[in-house]
Design a protein around this motif. Sequence first.
Motif, PDB file in Angstrom:
ATOM      1  N   CYS A  44       5.153   3.399   2.510  1.00 56.09           N
ATOM      2  CA  CYS A  44       4.929   2.113   1.832  1.00 56.09           C
ATOM      3  C   CYS A  44       4.751   1.018   2.867  1.00 56.09           C
ATOM      4  N   THR A  80      10.729   5.059  -2.699  1.00 55.27           N
ATOM      5  CA  THR A  80       9.618   5.696  -1.965  1.00 55.27           C
ATOM      6  C   THR A  80      10.148   6.891  -1.159  1.00 55.27           C
ATOM      7  N   SER A  96      -6.219   4.222  -5.436  1.00 53.51           N
ATOM      8  CA  SER A  96      -7.352   3.772  -4.607  1.00 53.51           C
ATOM      9  C   SER A  96      -8.694   4.263  -5.124  1.00 53.51           C
ATOM     10  N   ARG A 141       0.865  -1.196   0.000  1.00 53.93           N
ATOM     11  CA  ARG A 141       0.000   0.000   0.000  1.00 53.93           C
ATOM     12  C   ARG A 141       0.888   1.228   0.000  1.00 53.93           C
ATOM     13  N   GLU A 144       1.109   5.477   0.049  1.00 50.54           N
ATOM     14  CA  GLU A 144       0.318   6.640   0.433  1.00 50.54           C
ATOM     15  C   GLU A 144       1.247   7.844   0.589  1.00 50.54           C
ATOM     16  N   THR A 145       0.770   8.995   0.124  1.00 51.12           N
ATOM     17  CA  THR A 145       1.566  10.202   0.291  1.00 51.12           C
ATOM     18  C   THR A 145       0.641  11.410   0.371  1.00 51.12           C
ATOM     19  N   ILE A 149       6.966   8.855  -0.124  1.00 55.64           N
ATOM     20  CA  ILE A 149       5.801   7.959  -0.104  1.00 55.64           C
ATOM     21  C   ILE A 149       5.929   6.997   1.081  1.00 55.64           C
ATOM     22  N   ARG A 186      -2.229   9.760  -5.239  1.00 53.58           N
ATOM     23  CA  ARG A 186      -1.876  10.009  -3.839  1.00 53.58           C
ATOM     24  C   ARG A 186      -1.706   8.684  -3.085  1.00 53.58           C
ATOM     25  N   ASP A 187      -2.581   7.716  -3.370  1.00 60.06           N
ATOM     26  CA  ASP A 187      -2.446   6.424  -2.690  1.00 60.06           C
ATOM     27  C   ASP A 187      -2.986   5.314  -3.578  1.00 60.06           C
TER      28      ASP A 187
END
Length: 371
Positions: free
Chosen positions: A347, A340, A282, A241, A243-244, A345, A311-312
């Motif tokens: 992770c 990342t 997502s 997964r 995400e940032t 990001i 973004r994710d």
Amino acid sequence: MARAQYILIGGFLGAGKTTAMVRFGAYLAAAGRRVGLITNDQSSGLADTRIVEHAGFPVREITGGCFCCRFNSLTAAAEQLAAEAAPDVFLAEPVGSCTDLRASVQYPLRRLYGDNYRIGPLSVLVDPVRALRILGLEPGKAFSRKVQYVYRKQLEEAELIVINKCDLLDATRRSQLEDALHAAFPAAEVFLASARTGAGLERWFARVIDVESDARPAPAVDYDTYAEGEALLGWFNGTFRLETRSPFDGNRFLLQLAHQVRHVLAPAQPEIAHFKMTLVPSDEGGDMAALNLVGTDREPELSHALEDDMRDGELIVNLRAESDPERLRGAIIDSLAAVTARHGIACEPVHMEHFRPARPSPTHRMATVET
Ligand SMILES: Nc1nc2c(ncn2[C@@H]2O[C@H](COP(=O)(O)OP(=O)(O)O)[C@@H](O)[C@H]2O)c(=O)[nH]1
Ligand SMILES: [Mg+2]
């Protein structure tokens, strides 16, 4: 009720099976046929399944072993798809390191489920750059002898050999490879195609649909050599997964990650069979990126690109190379940490596995159609 067609699209890792299967599905759908697709891997978390779903086809994933060793799941997957989408054609992609599909899949299907399914001829796709090396027509890095044994056994049992990626070849290399395949595997019909451009596909599709698989006895396979060859390949599957806070360019991210992994692996010089990644944001927007690298000295390329920054989302990594799987895992983890960090990001691993395929142990082995 008419029997559904069951069609296997074989070939070594990275030959273009998934790309061709999606094309084949679209061709059949345009002709008014209902299609169900079946993907397969030694473990779970498959980039191919994401790609096939993205193309809009109903799909079942058979994980945790190849078709031959999980024969019953092959018919179970078809039954589930039948309940859901009533396909009249099933397209199934076996694991690219498997062989002996005639004896362990085609003939058992015919003998045990011949009333339910009409089994199409076995197609085996080849990546021409790899094939030119393995057949000794061009220099360059290839796999070791026992991996090549599996590669050649795939071609030996093929009814239809499809030289895919013809867009990569000039006319001279094309005819050299075609002649060599005819000479080495005289029982097979040879097709030239490009699953990317679409060239030559319809002739092959029409042949697959028209004829039933032949009844030639399956070639003998030395399971010790096959098992050793397959086990020389290391496997890594990971789902992460990402995400940032601030949106990032997912296409660039995948390319950087691929280059970094290749760089980290370079000192050990493993031959990469297929390194495949998908990145799916997502939000349910239907956007997706997919990256492929099909040889250590080839270039990573995006077969699907994201339209927008993201973004994710979910990153799937599938790496198969002639290497210690521990080394593959290390290369992915280290590279992922480096890339990342560069993009800020976060992770998080959701699933990770690394292993060598276990010795193939088919549920059935029937070398002929008739008892
Ligand atoms: N140049 C070119 N690349 C192709 C063609 N068909 C597939 N590929 C690429 O080859 C790579 C591996 O394809 P894939 O379908 O995943 O192979 P699989 O492992 O056999 O399922 C991907 O980057 C594809 O985009 C083709 O006809 N021409
Ligand atoms: Mg595939």
